[in-house]
Scaffold this motif. Structure first.
Motif, short mmCIF file in Angstrom:
data_model
loop_
_atom_site.label_atom_id
_atom_site.label_comp_id
_atom_site.label_asym_id
_atom_site.label_seq_id
_atom_site.Cartn_x
_atom_site.Cartn_y
_atom_site.Cartn_z
N GLY A 49 0.96 -1.51 -0.37
CA GLY A 49 0.37 0.12 -0.13
C GLY A 49 1.01 1.10 -0.31
N GLY A 50 1.72 1.17 0.94
CA GLY A 50 2.71 2.52 1.12
C GLY A 50 3.56 3.01 -0.33
N ILE A 51 4.29 1.38 -1.46
CA ILE A 51 4.73 1.80 -2.16
C ILE A 51 3.77 2.10 -3.52
N ALA A 52 2.57 2.22 -3.57
CA ALA A 52 1.14 2.18 -4.28
C ALA A 52 1.14 3.88 -3.77
N MET A 53 1.05 4.33 -2.77
CA MET A 53 0.61 5.93 -3.35
C MET A 53 2.05 6.46 -2.88
N SER A 54 3.39 6.17 -3.13
CA SER A 54 4.70 6.66 -3.50
C SER A 54 4.15 6.88 -5.03
N LYS A 55 3.96 5.13 -5.34
CA LYS A 55 4.07 5.29 -6.86
C LYS A 55 2.51 6.42 -7.59
N LYS A 56 2.08 7.42 -6.34
CA LYS A 56 0.93 8.58 -6.81
C LYS A 56 1.25 9.00 -7.10
N GLY A 57 2.39 9.33 -6.53
CA GLY A 57 2.72 10.82 -6.36
C GLY A 57 2.60 11.21 -4.89
N TRP A 58 2.20 10.40 -3.42
CA TRP A 58 2.02 11.20 -2.12
C TRP A 58 2.98 10.97 -1.85
N LYS A 59 3.28 12.66 -0.62
CA LYS A 59 4.56 11.41 -0.29
C LYS A 59 5.07 11.25 1.61
N THR A 60 5.63 10.47 1.14
CA THR A 60 6.08 9.85 2.88
C THR A 60 6.77 10.90 3.97
N GLU A 61 6.30 10.58 4.56
CA GLU A 61 6.32 11.63 6.03
C GLU A 61 7.90 10.73 6.96
N ILE A 62 7.60 10.14 7.06
CA ILE A 62 8.29 9.12 7.44
C ILE A 62 8.27 7.02 7.46
N GLY A 63 8.57 6.82 7.32
CA GLY A 63 8.39 5.03 7.12
C GLY A 63 8.14 4.35 5.24
N PRO A 64 8.60 3.54 5.62
CA PRO A 64 8.10 1.80 6.57
C PRO A 64 9.24 2.15 7.67
N GLY A 65 8.77 1.36 8.86
CA GLY A 65 9.25 1.56 9.81
C GLY A 65 8.72 0.53 11.07
N ARG A 66 8.91 0.87 12.12
CA ARG A 66 8.84 -0.61 13.24
C ARG A 66 8.78 0.07 14.58
N HIS A 67 7.66 0.69 15.59
CA HIS A 67 7.45 0.50 16.77
C HIS A 67 7.72 0.01 18.09
N PRO A 68 8.59 0.27 18.98
CA PRO A 68 9.43 -1.01 19.88
C PRO A 68 8.28 -1.23 20.40
N ILE A 69 7.39 0.18 20.89
CA ILE A 69 5.94 0.47 22.13
C ILE A 69 4.87 0.06 20.43
N SER A 70 4.37 -1.11 21.17
CA SER A 70 2.81 -2.16 20.57
C SER A 70 3.48 -2.61 19.52
N SER A 71 4.86 -3.01 19.33
CA SER A 71 5.14 -3.40 17.93
C SER A 71 5.12 -3.23 16.67
#
Length: 316
Positions: A227-249
């Motif tokens: 889903g993230g790659i699809a959004m990038s492909k459509k021109g929407w700008k990432t704020e940050i990510g992908p990544g992983r939160h250690p709190i909440s996992s």
């Protein structure tokens, strides 16, 4: 009291057409669209409601610009709703709106409404991992997703102008449960004893109320990445990510958007019962992200976008 989650979120925006374009790409389903009201639904029926920012019947904004104007919390039944309202009626600003929904305003100035939930539980099957001696996916390839289809609105994160007042309001008045904390700085809360790690995260920002982000649950890391790659492909700008939160996992990917502060895809968060042990954490970057990609992944090359993280989220 007990609520079963976020039933709807109302946004006030400057550009309805851009909001509509984003939501079409985001993977939620359009229910209705007029010049002054958009309604989209997640897979479980939670509603994303978008109005022009100057609509006279919108609750007041707690910050300038595009932002969340109201959060609607769902109760499992009419009986449960009435039980909750017996407590909420004691809140000084309790009222009933023109639409018949009971409402209060939290100490941040954000409008909260309550109704019997219109969501329908969705059961999904994530892609199971394989590991030596533990083969859970046999004779089956792991899928590649070309679009995310969010299941629900999992949580909202707010900046609290008065952190002690906000923490007390949600835990003492609304009955939210603390899952984890940055003492004096942040409280991860869930709206029922048994449920996902947090539905509301309150961050201390003295004197400056606001929205940090709104998160949408997807099935697993594969759907999040696709889903993230699809959004990038459509021109929407990432704020940050992908990544992983250690709190909440949870895995995450945040996108800039024309609705409000960043919207997030996330998956695989902790699930808590009364036996969950809340912890107190130091507020530091490595507790926001075990790892994260600044700038996201380019939709064409499928490689990391070269970027510097200037979001400040490492300190959220």
């Amino acid at each position: 009291m007990s609520f079963n989650g976020i039933d709807a979120i109302v946004f006030g925006v400057a550009d309805m057409a851009e909001a509509r374009r984003f939501l079409d790409d985001w993977g939620v389903t359009q229910a209705s669209a007029t010049s002054d009201r958009l309604v989209y639904r997640t897979r479980d029926g939670a509603e994303v409601i978008v109005r022009p920012h100057d609509a006279p019947d919108l609750p007041p904004a707690i910050e300038t610009g595009n932002t969340v104007r109201e959060v609607i919390w769902g109760a499992a039944s009419e009986q449960e709703l009435q039980k909750n309202l017996a407590v909420l009626r004691e809140v000084e600003n309790f009222r009933t709106g023109a639409d018949g929904l009971p409402r209060v305003t939290d100490p941040n100035g954000l409008s909260l409404a309550f109704r019997v939930s219109r969501r329908t539980p969705v059961i999904v099957t994530p892609t199971m991992p394989n590991a030596p001696g533990s083969h859970q996916r046999v004779n089956q390839r792991s899928p590649i997703h070309t679009q995310a289809h969010p299941i629900n609105i999992g949580h909202v994160v707010v900046f609290a102008a008065d952190f002690p007042a906000m923490r007390a309001f949600y835990t003492e008045k609304l009955g939210f449960v603390i899952s984890d904390e940055y003492p004096g700085h942040g409280a991860f809360t869930r709206c029922q004893q048994v449920g996902d790690h947090h539905n509301l995260f309150i961050l201390n920002r003295p004197g400056k109320p606001g929205i940090n982000h709104v998160a949408f649950t997807v099935t697993d890391i594969h759907e999040l990445i696709g889903g993230g790659i699809a959004m990038s492909k459509k021109g929407w700008k990432t704020e940050i990510g992908p990544g992983r939160h250690p709190i909440s996992s949870a895995y995450f990917w945040y996108f800039e958007n024309p609705l409000a502060a960043p919207l997030e895809y996330y998956a695989d968060e902790d699930y808590c019962t009364a036996d969950w042990k809340p912890a107190k954490h130091e507020r530091k970057p490595e507790n926001f992200a075990e790892w994260a990609i600044a700038g996201g992944i380019d939709g064409k090359t499928r490689r990391q976008v070269v970027a510097t993280d200037r979001t400040g989220r490492g300190h959220a």
